[in-house]
Design an enzyme around this catalytic site. Structure first.
Site, mmCIF file in Angstrom:
data_model
loop_
_atom_site.group_PDB
_atom_site.id
_atom_site.type_symbol
_atom_site.label_atom_id
_atom_site.label_comp_id
_atom_site.label_asym_id
_atom_site.label_seq_id
_atom_site.Cartn_x
_atom_site.Cartn_y
_atom_site.Cartn_z
ATOM 1 N N GLY A 147 -36.550 5.993 -29.470
ATOM 2 C CA GLY A 147 -36.155 4.640 -29.844
ATOM 3 C C GLY A 147 -36.522 3.603 -28.810
ATOM 4 N N GLY A 148 -37.502 3.920 -27.960
ATOM 5 C CA GLY A 148 -37.981 2.949 -26.994
ATOM 6 C C GLY A 148 -36.985 2.592 -25.917
ATOM 7 N N SER A 230 -40.779 10.719 -28.150
ATOM 8 C CA SER A 230 -41.043 9.330 -27.810
ATOM 9 C C SER A 230 -40.287 8.963 -26.540
ATOM 10 C CB SER A 230 -40.675 8.424 -28.990
ATOM 11 O OG SER A 230 -41.159 7.113 -28.784
#
Length: 551
Positions: A147-148, A230
């Site tokens: 989710g960055g 991610s």
């Protein structure tokens, strides 16, 4: 367990095919029924810790006991904002119903809390096979969501396909951690009156919690693997290099899907100080000295901070994830490229990989038309603005070198969108997997690298998660075979130290500094490939710029 034979499908390549799927299914159902029979007498449906007693949810249809919403730290509110988490909790919780998820952490895009989000969000979820006892000593797989570093939730990673897809039993755990301005606000003021990278410190505290308590749930603290996708894979990378590489006592293996090699400036870099100043001003705490500013922020209502963070982010119209980890001189002492080159990372086996189209569609989400390469008016300058929006210190000179030597527009049929997509996907994700697998190999460690390429389910960033967290979704035959193999590969790495799938090819460890060979995860064609010389050269270019672009 069932009969099988080898059938050649291409010259020099063999594939194991099952003769009796029904026999295999019957064996699995027999195992599950035997496990269910033990629930009343042996299963761990209630676990007593020194700060509370937690009762989970036993589901005989999935074969899983769910302990959700288990607090691992005090609520990071008030004076505990922007400080390292207090873990384990100091308050005795009594008897806790751990059948449901707790609140998620507040995303940077939110302007206020919701019914499912809260600043009080430091909870974990422990999922154990239904026949687990206190003496099972099962291997443990801890997953950090993506989710960055600005959004995401542990709810995004349900456990069923992981536990059911493993040939040997394991415990699967997910944790929430502070994100956005609550987890990664930085600057001199935070450094002087708080703790930087609080979200990563949450994760470290969660791993320390596992070491302290997982044996109570039937797990083995000596066999803990960490995993993420991610930003979550970026987090596993940071834990590998965290504290100068001294945290190998918290885990014994690390896995990552599309590890994010993000912009990692110093905590007092002008870019970071600008974010802090803007956030503090929007929260009503501007124009004060450091200590007064932090005291002001800690006294503000949570929704004031949520709104200020969302507005700060919205003002960065060319940036995707501006509020993120920084080089803090403590937990992150060296940036990843330097740390892996210098051998300053935990000496554990690794499994990392990436997807073909990692860079697709990111630019199209940017509101700044001057950085949106999908605009019909896009030019070479648009591509530069897109990359510089993510790596603020990237120079025009380095961009021109990249275009001339490695990404000529003619290679992309004149498409600025495809050109920018390839640059961003490689510099941030693809080359990061190459870096980590190659460094581990160079220092004599087992390293496994993969390449997800899937024209059916997509090869974009995050598409590989279909293999793990899709619930009960059924795929076409080729993809079903692929996802079953992937679940086996990843879970066997966690349980046995090597990725193995009984119905697929052997996945060897890497032998060179590029992490080759790597496995190609393609429907109908799981095979081995090498990182090409061209990709190796492009990755060397980006990593050679680590000082300039703060990676």
């Amino acid at each position: 367990m069932w009969t099988s034979f080898l059938l050649p499908i291409k010259p020099g390549r063999f594939r194991q095919l099952e003769i009796s799927t029904q026999m295999r299914l019957s064996t699995r159902l027999l195992f599950l029924s035997q496990a269910v029979a033990q629930v009343n007498s042996a299963a761990l449906s209630t676990v007593k810790l020194d700060y509370g007693t937690f009762t989970g949810l036993t589901n005989t249809s999935t074969g899983v006991i769910y302990f959700r919403g288990v607090r691992y730290a005090e609520a990071p509110v008030g004076n505990l904002r922007w400080r390292a988490p207090v873990s384990p909790p100091t308050t005795h919780l009594g008897n806790v119903d751990a059948s449901q998820y707790a609140s998620e952490c507040i995303a940077n895009t939110q302007t206020a809390t919701t019914s499912t989000t809260s600043e009080d969000c430091l909870f974990g979820n422990i999922f154990i096979p239904i026949a687990t006892t206190s003496t099972s000593a099962l291997p443990v797989l801890v997953y950090f969501h993506g989710g960055g570093f600005e959004s995401g939730s542990s709810r995004d990673a349900p456990p069923e396909n992981i536990i059911q897809g493993s040939a040997k039993p394991l415990i699967f755990i997910t944790f929430d951690y502070r994100v956005g301005q609550f987890g990664f606000l930085a600057g001199t003021a935070v450094h002087n009156s708080g703790d930087l990278n609080a979200g990563l410190l949450d994760q470290k505290a969660a791993l320390e919690w596992v070491q302290r308590y997982i044996s109570k749930f039937g797990g083995d603290p000596r066999r803990v693997s960490i995993w993420g996708e991610s930003a979550g894979a970026g987090a596993t990378m940071f834990h590998l290099i965290g504290d100068g590489g001294a945290n190998g006592n918290l885990f014994h293996q690390a896995m990552g899907d599309s590890p994010s090699l993000s912009y990692l400036p110093d905590y007092n870099d002008p870019f970071i100080e600008g974010l802090f100043t803007q956030f503090a001003g929007l929260a009503g705490c501007g124009n004060m000295n450091d200590a007064t500013t932090m005291a002001c922020l800690r006294a503000k209502p949570v929704n004031t901070l949520a709104s200020a963070g969302a507005r700060t982010n919205a003002n960065r119209t060319a940036s995707l994830f501006p509020i993120a980890p920084v080089t803090d001189g403590s937990f992150i002492r060296e940036r990843p490229v330097e740390a892996f080159r210098n051998g300053h990372f935990a000496r554990v086996p690794v499994l990392f990989g990436s997807n073909t189209n990692e860079g697709a569609h990111w630019s199209a989400s940017l509101p700044d038309p001057n950085a949106n390469t999908s605009s019909p008016d896009a030019t070479e300058t648009t591509v530069y603005n897109f990359i510089a929006g993510q790596f603020a210190s990237f120079t025009q000179a380095s961009f021109q070198t990249a275009v001339a030597q490695f990404y000529p527009l003619s290679d992309y049929n004149g498409s600025f969108s495809l050109q920018g997509q390839q640059m961003y996907g490689e510099m941030r994700y693809i080359c990061s997997a190459v870096l980590i697998a190659g460094a581990a190999t160079n220092f004599g460690l087992k390293a496994y690298q993969y390449h997800w390429d899937n024209p059916i389910l997509s090869s974009d960033h995050g598409a590989d998660l279909n293999a793990f967290f899709d619930g009960t979704q059924t795929f076409d035959a080729a993809d079903q075979e692929l996802v079953v193999a992937m679940r086996s590969y990843f879970t066997s790495f966690a349980t046995c130290g090597a990725p193995v799938a009984s119905n697929s090819i052997a996945w060897p460890s890497a032998v060179d500094s590029n992490g080759s060979p790597r496995i190609l995860l393609h429907p109908g064609d799981i095979s081995l490939e090498n990182v090409t010389d061209a990709l190796s050269a492009r990755c060397a270019f980006w990593h050679g710029l680590s000082g300039e672009i703060s990676t």
